[in-house]
Design an enzyme around this catalytic site. Sequence first.
Site, mmCIF file in Angstrom:
data_model
loop_
_atom_site.group_PDB
_atom_site.id
_atom_site.type_symbol
_atom_site.label_atom_id
_atom_site.label_comp_id
_atom_site.label_asym_id
_atom_site.label_seq_id
_atom_site.Cartn_x
_atom_site.Cartn_y
_atom_site.Cartn_z
ATOM 1 N N LEU A 42 0.821 -1.206 0.000
ATOM 2 C CA LEU A 42 0.000 0.000 0.000
ATOM 3 C C LEU A 42 0.855 1.256 0.000
ATOM 4 O O LEU A 42 0.598 2.206 -0.752
ATOM 5 C CB LEU A 42 -0.931 0.001 1.218
ATOM 6 C CG LEU A 42 -1.780 1.247 1.448
ATOM 7 C CD1 LEU A 42 -2.616 1.578 0.219
ATOM 8 C CD2 LEU A 42 -2.665 1.066 2.669
ATOM 9 N N LYS B 99 -14.694 2.931 9.218
ATOM 10 C CA LYS B 99 -13.817 1.901 8.651
ATOM 11 C C LYS B 99 -13.608 0.778 9.672
ATOM 12 O O LYS B 99 -13.557 -0.410 9.315
ATOM 13 C CB LYS B 99 -12.465 2.529 8.270
ATOM 14 C CG LYS B 99 -11.439 1.543 7.696
ATOM 15 C CD LYS B 99 -11.728 1.180 6.263
ATOM 16 C CE LYS B 99 -10.722 0.159 5.714
ATOM 17 N NZ LYS B 99 -9.381 0.702 5.511
#
Length: 314
Positions: A11, A186
């Site tokens: 990422l 999230k």
Amino acid sequence: MNICILGAGALGCAIGATLSEAGHETWLLNRSAAHVEAMNRQGLEVHDERGQRQVAVKASTRATEIGEVDLVVVLVKSFHTAEAIASAKALIGPQTLVLSLQNGLGHEDILADAVGRERVLAGKTYVGGVLLGPGRIRAGVTGKHTYIGELDGQLSERVQAIAEVFNGAGLATTVSANIMGTMWDKLLVNVATGALTGITRLTYGQLYSEPLLKSTSLAAVAEAIAVARAAGIELSLNDPESAWNLAAEGLPAAFKTSMLQSLEKGSVTEIDFINGSVVRWGQRHGVATPVNATLHACMKGIERAMADHQQEEA
């Protein structure tokens, strides 16, 4: 802007490559010498919707080689936060900001203790990355949103400036006046499936076909919502079923959560910063969280068994 990605795995490299291609001096800091050497030797090999290409990047295993930067983007696993920021003090100058885009909750407090709360920004990103090998990633940036903000909700000039840099590079970024709410949203998605797949070792296709597991998921998310409300957090997701559905949106039946992937690699998980955070916040605000406490305990037991097995084989 002079930027360092602290924890440039899949990422971090996806974000770092995007910023590098936009002309920002971006360092990729990673502990893996093989990964760093491959990037410095031949560039970062990126596979995405545009095809395959080599992106010239700056990579290092040592913060001292990089020196002070304008922005540190923290993307190490949550359980490595304290160690990572302690070893990266050379990056921190008088005006340096530290932006966490990590999973879960609690890492922002660790960073604040290390560098001062006034430096710390928080956020969540839906950019994706898979490490294909040293210096090689598959990236998903287009159409993936990132949300950043001040911990106190102020719409400051400094966070707006970072958003402009990210947007200019092609990272769709929104400044949030409720970043804690965004982080909790999230978290609810992670609570819905992470521990359950780690404990059962099931893919999404298998998990979503078991009604008993769905009931457990909804109970865990309901506890987390109750904790967030008690803490005064403003949520966008207010229904456990919404978090359960959102967790699987657009993902194939063969998908494995990061929790399960960590266990399959023999690594500890981020359970302490996901279900463990729900338990800690629940204790702080007087909300019972027996389902999350059970999931957390089971995952810690699995990690213990794995560690003992690794020690026996060593």
